[in-house]
Design a protein around this motif. Structure first.
Motif, PDB file in Angstrom:
ATOM      1  N   LEU A  98      48.951  36.203  32.374  1.00 49.83           N
ATOM      2  CA  LEU A  98      48.068  36.695  33.431  1.00 49.83           C
ATOM      3  C   LEU A  98      46.946  35.703  33.705  1.00 49.83           C
ATOM      4  O   LEU A  98      46.658  35.388  34.874  1.00 49.83           O
ATOM      5  N   GLU A  99      46.319  35.204  32.651  1.00 50.65           N
ATOM      6  CA  GLU A  99      45.233  34.233  32.835  1.00 50.65           C
ATOM      7  C   GLU A  99      45.743  32.983  33.546  1.00 50.65           C
ATOM      8  O   GLU A  99      45.074  32.436  34.423  1.00 50.65           O
ATOM      9  N   ARG A 100      46.946  32.536  33.187  1.00 52.29           N
ATOM     10  CA  ARG A 100      47.543  31.364  33.839  1.00 52.29           C
ATOM     11  C   ARG A 100      47.734  31.605  35.329  1.00 52.29           C
ATOM     12  O   ARG A 100      47.439  30.734  36.161  1.00 52.29           O
ATOM     13  N   LEU A 101      48.205  32.796  35.692  1.00 47.75           N
ATOM     14  CA  LEU A 101      48.399  33.143  37.105  1.00 47.75           C
ATOM     15  C   LEU A 101      47.077  33.125  37.856  1.00 47.75           C
ATOM     16  O   LEU A 101      46.960  32.501  38.930  1.00 47.75           O
ATOM     17  N   LEU A 102      46.070  33.780  37.307  1.00 50.69           N
ATOM     18  CA  LEU A 102      44.760  33.832  37.965  1.00 50.69           C
ATOM     19  C   LEU A 102      44.119  32.449  38.048  1.00 50.69           C
ATOM     20  O   LEU A 102      43.526  32.087  39.069  1.00 50.69           O
ATOM     21  N   ARG A 103      44.243  31.689  36.983  1.00 53.57           N
ATOM     22  CA  ARG A 103      43.664  30.343  36.961  1.00 53.57           C
ATOM     23  C   ARG A 103      44.322  29.450  38.004  1.00 53.57           C
ATOM     24  O   ARG A 103      43.642  28.667  38.695  1.00 53.57           O
ATOM     25  N   THR A 104      45.637  29.581  38.159  1.00 48.19           N
ATOM     26  CA  THR A 104      46.338  28.741  39.129  1.00 48.19           C
ATOM     27  C   THR A 104      45.925  29.082  40.556  1.00 48.19           C
ATOM     28  O   THR A 104      45.729  28.184  41.386  1.00 48.19           O
ATOM     29  N   PHE A 105      45.773  30.372  40.867  1.00 42.50           N
ATOM     30  CA  PHE A 105      45.272  30.739  42.190  1.00 42.50           C
ATOM     31  C   PHE A 105      43.892  30.129  42.425  1.00 42.50           C
ATOM     32  O   PHE A 105      43.587  29.655  43.526  1.00 42.50           O
ATOM     33  N   ARG A 106      43.049  30.139  41.390  1.00 41.55           N
ATOM     34  CA  ARG A 106      41.711  29.555  41.532  1.00 41.55           C
ATOM     35  C   ARG A 106      41.805  28.050  41.749  1.00 41.55           C
ATOM     36  O   ARG A 106      41.085  27.494  42.585  1.00 41.55           O
TER      37      ARG A 106
ATOM     38  N   LEU B 104      44.394  43.983  25.777  1.00 44.11           N
ATOM     39  CA  LEU B 104      43.391  44.670  26.591  1.00 44.11           C
ATOM     40  C   LEU B 104      42.023  44.033  26.424  1.00 44.11           C
ATOM     41  O   LEU B 104      41.246  43.938  27.387  1.00 44.11           O
ATOM     42  N   THR B 105      41.725  43.581  25.221  1.00 39.37           N
ATOM     43  CA  THR B 105      40.450  42.892  24.987  1.00 39.37           C
ATOM     44  C   THR B 105      40.359  41.635  25.839  1.00 39.37           C
ATOM     45  O   THR B 105      39.323  41.351  26.454  1.00 39.37           O
ATOM     46  N   VAL B 106      41.467  40.885  25.903  1.00 43.00           N
ATOM     47  CA  VAL B 106      41.497  39.672  26.734  1.00 43.00           C
ATOM     48  C   VAL B 106      41.334  40.043  28.204  1.00 43.00           C
ATOM     49  O   VAL B 106      40.580  39.407  28.949  1.00 43.00           O
ATOM     50  N   LEU B 107      42.049  41.080  28.645  1.00 36.16           N
ATOM     51  CA  LEU B 107      41.966  41.492  30.051  1.00 36.16           C
ATOM     52  C   LEU B 107      40.535  41.851  30.435  1.00 36.16           C
ATOM     53  O   LEU B 107      40.054  41.461  31.505  1.00 36.16           O
ATOM     54  N   ARG B 108      39.859  42.583  29.574  1.00 32.37           N
ATOM     55  CA  ARG B 108      38.478  42.979  29.885  1.00 32.37           C
ATOM     56  C   ARG B 108      37.553  41.768  29.937  1.00 32.37           C
ATOM     57  O   ARG B 108      36.614  41.740  30.730  1.00 32.37           O
ATOM     58  N   SER B 109      37.847  40.768  29.126  1.00 35.33           N
ATOM     59  CA  SER B 109      37.026  39.554  29.146  1.00 35.33           C
ATOM     60  C   SER B 109      37.289  38.708  30.395  1.00 35.33           C
ATOM     61  O   SER B 109      36.427  37.934  30.825  1.00 35.33           O
ATOM     62  N   LEU B 110      38.474  38.864  30.981  1.00 38.34           N
ATOM     63  CA  LEU B 110      38.838  38.091  32.180  1.00 38.34           C
ATOM     64  C   LEU B 110      38.381  38.766  33.469  1.00 38.34           C
ATOM     65  O   LEU B 110      38.274  38.111  34.514  1.00 38.34           O
ATOM     66  N   ALA B 111      38.145  40.080  33.405  1.00 39.20           N
ATOM     67  CA  ALA B 111      37.878  40.850  34.624  1.00 39.20           C
ATOM     68  C   ALA B 111      36.668  40.338  35.399  1.00 39.20           C
ATOM     69  O   ALA B 111      36.714  40.246  36.635  1.00 39.20           O
ATOM     70  N   LYS B 112      35.597  40.005  34.706  1.00 37.37           N
ATOM     71  CA  LYS B 112      34.386  39.568  35.402  1.00 37.37           C
ATOM     72  C   LYS B 112      34.531  38.172  35.995  1.00 37.37           C
ATOM     73  O   LYS B 112      34.271  37.982  37.193  1.00 37.37           O
ATOM     74  N   PRO B 113      34.937  37.156  35.219  1.00 39.77           N
ATOM     75  CA  PRO B 113      35.050  35.806  35.807  1.00 39.77           C
ATOM     76  C   PRO B 113      36.078  35.692  36.923  1.00 39.77           C
ATOM     77  O   PRO B 113      35.905  34.918  37.854  1.00 39.77           O
ATOM     78  N   TYR B 114      37.158  36.496  36.840  1.00 43.28           N
ATOM     79  CA  TYR B 114      38.183  36.431  37.874  1.00 43.28           C
ATOM     80  C   TYR B 114      38.055  37.555  38.904  1.00 43.28           C
ATOM     81  O   TYR B 114      38.867  37.658  39.819  1.00 43.28           O
ATOM     82  N   LYS B 115      37.055  38.391  38.719  1.00 48.16           N
ATOM     83  CA  LYS B 115      36.678  39.412  39.707  1.00 48.16           C
ATOM     84  C   LYS B 115      37.847  40.324  40.081  1.00 48.16           C
ATOM     85  O   LYS B 115      38.174  40.490  41.255  1.00 48.16           O
ATOM     86  N   PHE B 116      38.471  40.916  39.065  1.00 46.71           N
ATOM     87  CA  PHE B 116      39.527  41.875  39.361  1.00 46.71           C
ATOM     88  C   PHE B 116      39.178  43.253  38.822  1.00 46.71           C
ATOM     89  O   PHE B 116      38.364  43.409  37.912  1.00 46.71           O
ATOM     90  N   ARG B 117      39.786  44.264  39.428  1.00 47.59           N
ATOM     91  CA  ARG B 117      39.669  45.642  38.959  1.00 47.59           C
ATOM     92  C   ARG B 117      40.826  45.932  38.016  1.00 47.59           C
ATOM     93  O   ARG B 117      41.987  45.710  38.371  1.00 47.59           O
ATOM     94  N   LEU B 118      40.517  46.393  36.826  1.00 45.62           N
ATOM     95  CA  LEU B 118      41.536  46.682  35.821  1.00 45.62           C
ATOM     96  C   LEU B 118      41.855  48.170  35.839  1.00 45.62           C
ATOM     97  O   LEU B 118      40.981  49.009  35.650  1.00 45.62           O
ATOM     98  N   ILE B 119      43.136  48.491  36.075  1.00 49.46           N
ATOM     99  CA  ILE B 119      43.610  49.875  36.078  1.00 49.46           C
ATOM    100  C   ILE B 119      44.475  50.051  34.834  1.00 49.46           C
ATOM    101  O   ILE B 119      45.495  49.362  34.678  1.00 49.46           O
ATOM    102  N   THR B 120      44.089  50.947  33.942  1.00 51.27           N
ATOM    103  CA  THR B 120      44.781  51.090  32.672  1.00 51.27           C
ATOM    104  C   THR B 120      45.428  52.469  32.529  1.00 51.27           C
ATOM    105  O   THR B 120      45.203  53.370  33.337  1.00 51.27           O
TER     106      THR B 120
END
Length: 257
Positions: free
Chosen positions: A24-32, A53-69
């Protein structure tokens, strides 16, 4: 809202995720890195392990996404349904977390979005596949219109819809119904193919279907989808012929009833 030409207004990037936070981080980083932005990003998680989930929550702010769990794994169908229901924009770019956009993404996506805006009869624009849809008619901008008729002989005609990366109207569930939950992901996709055909969906297919995305899985985060080797690797002529005949009868029956 940015005025950059690689911003795509009216579009939400919807990503389904399960236990592959590095992907997921790779996908978001590549779009950026490609300088591609959207009005919104929704990451729909299917009950991943706590460490992911810990990683996802840490990525949510810098990549500005809404996390639906969800508190427990409920399958891909539920994951797509709840993610799509969270989308607020007219269009949805649906991508699973193991895909990577290529440098040509912005050009092709800009064309796809423009064509969807121009033609309100289009329901979907498909960007990736393992093989070309068998019945295509050249359209424009490197895209082809997908054609479907009951008498077409290639049984792959049933894959008029696909879970692979695509742009669709966010009213998709209203028109074609929710993804069927509680069954295997390939059966869920098949049911949506049937619904898409029955309800006369219309779509385009990127003729060079390897131009926008690549799918990549690592040993640390392998694909979670498994399929029968017998079905996909058996080369016996009679088995292949018999399976093709069976599929034709089965597909046409299910589309009638």
């Amino acid at each position: 809202m940015t005025t950059d030409s690689t911003h795509f207004p009216g579009v939400t990037l919807l990503i389904t995720h399960y236990n592959r936070s590095s992907s997921l981080e790779r996908l978001l980083r590549t779009f950026r890195e490609l300088n591609c932005t959207f009005d919104d990003i929704v990451v729909s998680d299917d009950g991943s392990k706590p460490e992911h989930l810990t990683v996802l929550r840490s990525l949510a702010k810098p990549y500005k996404f809404r996390l639906i769990t969800t508190p427990q794994n409920k399958g891909l169908a539920n994951n797509i349904n709840k993610g799509q229901e969270a989308v607020k924009t007219p269009y949805t770019l649906y991508v699973q977390e193991d895909f990577i956009p290529k440098s040509a993404f912005a050009t092709h996506f800009r064309d796809a979005l423009a064509m969807m805006n121009e033609d309100d009869t289009l329901d979907i624009v498909r960007f990736y596949a393992y093989f070309a849809y068998p019945y295509l008619e050249p359209y424009k901008n490197g895209y082809s219109r997908m054609l479907y008729k009951p008498w077409y002989g290639d049984y792959n005609k049933i894959y008029y819809y696909s879970d692979h990366p695509h742009l669709r109207r966010s009213s998709f569930l209203d028109k074609f119904g929710r993804y069927v939950e509680g069954i295997k992901s390939d059966k869920t996709e098949y049911r949506m193919c049937l619904s898409f055909i029955k309800k006369k969906g219309k779509g385009l297919f990127l003729t060079d279907f390897n131009a926008m995305f690549e799918q990549k899985n690592s040993e640390d985060e392998p694909s979670t989808v498994t399929r029968s080797n017998w079905r996909h690797q058996n080369t016996n002529f009679f088995v292949i012929w018999g399976r093709a005949l069976y599929r034709q009868i089965k597909y046409n029956y299910e589309l009638l009833f």
